[in-house]
Design a protein around this motif. Structure first.
Motif, PDB file in Angstrom:
ATOM      1  N   ALA A  14       0.812  -1.212   0.012  1.00  0.00           N
ATOM      2  CA  ALA A  14       0.093   0.020   0.014  1.00  0.00           C
ATOM      3  C   ALA A  14       0.887   1.260  -0.013  1.00  0.00           C
ATOM      4  CB  ALA A  14      -0.866   0.152   1.130  1.00  0.00           C
ATOM      5  N   PHE A  15       2.044   1.338   0.772  1.00  0.00           N
ATOM      6  CA  PHE A  15       2.874   2.499   0.734  1.00  0.00           C
ATOM      7  C   PHE A  15       3.472   2.433  -0.672  1.00  0.00           C
ATOM      8  CE2 PHE A  15       6.601   4.803   2.208  1.00  0.00           C
ATOM      9  CZ  PHE A  15       6.091   5.650   2.979  1.00  0.00           C
ATOM     10  N   ILE A  16       4.166   1.645  -1.126  1.00  0.00           N
ATOM     11  CA  ILE A  16       4.449   1.367  -2.403  1.00  0.00           C
ATOM     12  C   ILE A  16       3.541   1.985  -3.419  1.00  0.00           C
ATOM     13  CG2 ILE A  16       5.589   0.143  -4.292  1.00  0.00           C
ATOM     14  CD1 ILE A  16       6.924  -1.549  -2.144  1.00  0.00           C
ATOM     15  N   GLY A  39       4.980  15.620   7.619  1.00  0.00           N
ATOM     16  CA  GLY A  39       5.101  14.439   6.582  1.00  0.00           C
ATOM     17  C   GLY A  39       6.350  13.561   6.826  1.00  0.00           C
ATOM     18  N   GLY A  40       7.508  14.168   7.140  1.00  0.00           N
ATOM     19  CA  GLY A  40       8.632  13.130   7.743  1.00  0.00           C
ATOM     20  C   GLY A  40       8.251  12.547   8.997  1.00  0.00           C
ATOM     21  N   PHE A  41       7.620  12.929   9.876  1.00  0.00           N
ATOM     22  CA  PHE A  41       7.145  12.116  11.159  1.00  0.00           C
ATOM     23  C   PHE A  41       6.215  11.026  10.495  1.00  0.00           C
ATOM     24  CE2 PHE A  41       4.188  11.318  14.549  1.00  0.00           C
ATOM     25  CZ  PHE A  41       5.128  10.856  15.430  1.00  0.00           C
ATOM     26  N   ILE A  42       5.294  11.171   9.779  1.00  0.00           N
ATOM     27  CA  ILE A  42       4.360  10.113   9.382  1.00  0.00           C
ATOM     28  C   ILE A  42       5.127   8.817   8.485  1.00  0.00           C
ATOM     29  CG2 ILE A  42       2.446   9.672   7.840  1.00  0.00           C
ATOM     30  CD1 ILE A  42       1.393  12.447   8.683  1.00  0.00           C
ATOM     31  N   LYS A  43       6.015   9.542   7.496  1.00  0.00           N
ATOM     32  CA  LYS A  43       7.009   8.337   6.818  1.00  0.00           C
ATOM     33  C   LYS A  43       7.701   7.594   7.841  1.00  0.00           C
ATOM     34  CE  LYS A  43       8.305  11.490   4.020  1.00  0.00           C
ATOM     35  NZ  LYS A  43       9.257  12.231   2.994  1.00  0.00           N
ATOM     36  N   PHE A  44       8.437   8.424   8.725  1.00  0.00           N
ATOM     37  CA  PHE A  44       9.368   7.554   9.780  1.00  0.00           C
ATOM     38  C   PHE A  44       8.543   6.883  10.420  1.00  0.00           C
ATOM     39  CE2 PHE A  44      11.548   7.354  13.810  1.00  0.00           C
ATOM     40  CZ  PHE A  44      12.666   6.722  13.476  1.00  0.00           C
ATOM     41  N   PHE A  45       7.155   7.068  11.178  1.00  0.00           N
ATOM     42  CA  PHE A  45       6.434   6.119  11.840  1.00  0.00           C
ATOM     43  C   PHE A  45       6.141   5.373  11.040  1.00  0.00           C
ATOM     44  CE2 PHE A  45       2.009   5.264  12.963  1.00  0.00           C
ATOM     45  CZ  PHE A  45       2.121   4.765  14.112  1.00  0.00           C
ATOM     46  N   LEU A  47       7.262   3.485   8.303  1.00  0.00           N
ATOM     47  CA  LEU A  47       8.496   2.523   8.091  1.00  0.00           C
ATOM     48  C   LEU A  47       9.260   2.051   9.121  1.00  0.00           C
ATOM     49  CD1 LEU A  47       9.656   4.597   4.882  1.00  0.00           C
ATOM     50  CD2 LEU A  47       8.431   2.758   4.966  1.00  0.00           C
ATOM     51  N   ALA A  48       9.532   2.742  10.357  1.00  0.00           N
ATOM     52  CA  ALA A  48      10.130   2.427  11.259  1.00  0.00           C
ATOM     53  C   ALA A  48       9.171   1.305  12.120  1.00  0.00           C
ATOM     54  CB  ALA A  48      10.345   3.378  12.325  1.00  0.00           C
ATOM     55  N   THR A  49       7.944   1.739  12.165  1.00  0.00           N
ATOM     56  CA  THR A  49       7.066   0.472  12.858  1.00  0.00           C
ATOM     57  C   THR A  49       7.301  -0.797  12.012  1.00  0.00           C
ATOM     58  OG1 THR A  49       5.928   2.452  13.820  1.00  0.00           O
ATOM     59  CG2 THR A  49       4.738   0.072  13.784  1.00  0.00           C
ATOM     60  N   MET A  50       7.021  -0.823  10.758  1.00  0.00           N
ATOM     61  CA  MET A  50       6.996  -1.766   9.936  1.00  0.00           C
ATOM     62  C   MET A  50       8.289  -2.887  10.069  1.00  0.00           C
ATOM     63  SD  MET A  50       5.075  -0.792   6.441  1.00  0.00           S
ATOM     64  CE  MET A  50       4.980  -2.464   5.763  1.00  0.00           C
ATOM     65  N   GLY A  51       9.496  -1.755  10.025  1.00  0.00           N
ATOM     66  CA  GLY A  51      10.819  -2.174  10.318  1.00  0.00           C
ATOM     67  C   GLY A  51      11.083  -2.971  11.714  1.00  0.00           C
ATOM     68  N   GLU A  52      10.254  -2.295  12.756  1.00  0.00           N
ATOM     69  CA  GLU A  52      10.470  -2.843  14.182  1.00  0.00           C
ATOM     70  C   GLU A  52       9.745  -4.132  14.084  1.00  0.00           C
ATOM     71  OE1 GLU A  52      11.415  -3.082  17.994  1.00  0.00           O
ATOM     72  OE2 GLU A  52      11.959  -1.510  16.487  1.00  0.00           O
ATOM     73  N   LEU A  53       8.466  -4.365  13.409  1.00  0.00           N
ATOM     74  CA  LEU A  53       7.696  -5.619  13.444  1.00  0.00           C
ATOM     75  C   LEU A  53       8.381  -6.678  12.780  1.00  0.00           C
ATOM     76  CD1 LEU A  53       4.205  -4.098  12.903  1.00  0.00           C
ATOM     77  CD2 LEU A  53       4.854  -5.030  15.009  1.00  0.00           C
ATOM     78  N   LEU A  54       9.070  -6.294  11.660  1.00  0.00           N
ATOM     79  CA  LEU A  54       9.775  -7.272  10.843  1.00  0.00           C
ATOM     80  C   LEU A  54      11.108  -7.852  11.461  1.00  0.00           C
ATOM     81  CD1 LEU A  54      10.187  -8.652   7.983  1.00  0.00           C
ATOM     82  CD2 LEU A  54      11.524  -6.915   7.066  1.00  0.00           C
ATOM     83  N   ALA A  55      11.594  -6.868  12.226  1.00  0.00           N
ATOM     84  CA  ALA A  55      12.749  -7.667  13.177  1.00  0.00           C
ATOM     85  C   ALA A  55      12.329  -8.403  13.923  1.00  0.00           C
ATOM     86  CB  ALA A  55      13.664  -6.161  13.632  1.00  0.00           C
ATOM     87  N   VAL A  56      11.320  -8.216  14.660  1.00  0.00           N
ATOM     88  CA  VAL A  56      10.701  -9.154  15.608  1.00  0.00           C
ATOM     89  C   VAL A  56      10.302 -10.382  15.056  1.00  0.00           C
ATOM     90  CG1 VAL A  56       8.800  -9.360  17.261  1.00  0.00           C
ATOM     91  CG2 VAL A  56      10.065  -7.406  17.527  1.00  0.00           C
ATOM     92  N   ARG A  57       9.737 -10.302  14.144  1.00  0.00           N
ATOM     93  CA  ARG A  57       9.358 -11.606  12.935  1.00  0.00           C
ATOM     94  C   ARG A  57      10.587 -12.272  12.842  1.00  0.00           C
ATOM     95  NH1 ARG A  57       7.813 -16.099  10.946  1.00  0.00           N
ATOM     96  NH2 ARG A  57       6.664 -15.964   9.363  1.00  0.00           N
ATOM     97  N   ILE A  58      11.608 -11.571  12.286  1.00  0.00           N
ATOM     98  CA  ILE A  58      12.602 -12.487  11.997  1.00  0.00           C
ATOM     99  C   ILE A  58      13.444 -13.140  13.064  1.00  0.00           C
ATOM    100  CG2 ILE A  58      15.358 -12.077  10.916  1.00  0.00           C
ATOM    101  CD1 ILE A  58      13.990 -10.149   9.243  1.00  0.00           C
ATOM    102  N   ALA A  59      13.450 -12.260  14.181  1.00  0.00           N
ATOM    103  CA  ALA A  59      14.146 -12.907  15.379  1.00  0.00           C
ATOM    104  C   ALA A  59      13.600 -14.061  16.195  1.00  0.00           C
ATOM    105  CB  ALA A  59      14.279 -11.755  16.379  1.00  0.00           C
ATOM    106  N   THR A  60      11.947 -14.025  16.133  1.00  0.00           N
ATOM    107  CA  THR A  60      11.166 -14.947  16.939  1.00  0.00           C
ATOM    108  C   THR A  60      10.358 -15.879  16.092  1.00  0.00           C
ATOM    109  OG1 THR A  60       9.224 -13.433  17.159  1.00  0.00           O
ATOM    110  CG2 THR A  60      11.144 -13.369  18.808  1.00  0.00           C
ATOM    111  N   SER A  61      10.507 -15.648  14.825  1.00  0.00           N
ATOM    112  CA  SER A  61       9.507 -16.555  13.781  1.00  0.00           C
ATOM    113  C   SER A  61       8.146 -16.310  14.233  1.00  0.00           C
ATOM    114  CB  SER A  61       9.988 -17.933  13.944  1.00  0.00           C
ATOM    115  OG  SER A  61      11.342 -18.170  13.401  1.00  0.00           O
ATOM    116  N   ASP A  62       7.764 -15.510  14.700  1.00  0.00           N
ATOM    117  CA  ASP A  62       6.236 -15.025  15.077  1.00  0.00           C
ATOM    118  C   ASP A  62       6.141 -13.520  15.027  1.00  0.00           C
ATOM    119  OD1 ASP A  62       3.706 -15.807  15.678  1.00  0.00           O
ATOM    120  OD2 ASP A  62       4.085 -15.967  17.548  1.00  0.00           O
TER     121      ASP A  62
END
Length: 74
Positions: A14-16, A39-45, A47-62
């Motif tokens: 959706a972002f892309i 605008g910068g805050f919204i973009k950072f919010f 993308l950073a949140t998605m990155g944080e969730l992806l990092a947890v997914r990679i680390a814990t497989s859940d």
């Protein structure tokens, strides 16, 4: 792939899509130019949140929401 993977990919897609189509990209660029900090805050919010969730997914497989995510987001 788990169900959460599809939700994460849908959010990224959706972002892309917003940035790919010229009409929505122009609105996005105008908003960012007019309200640079917001605008910068919204973009950072997003993308950073998605990155944080992806990092947890990679680390814990859940898909787990890390503790304190809302506090770190704001």
């Amino acid at each position: 792939m788990k169900k959460g993977d599809f939700f994460w990919l849908a959010g990224l897609a959706a972002f892309i899509i917003i940035l790919v189509f010229p009409a929505s990209r122009e609105i996005f660029v105008k908003f960012t130019a007019k309200h640079a900090y917001l605008g910068g805050f919204i973009k950072f919010f997003i993308l950073a949140t998605m990155g944080e969730l992806l990092a947890v997914r990679i680390a814990t497989s859940d898909w787990d929401i890390p503790k304190g995510l809302p506090y770190r987001a704001f």
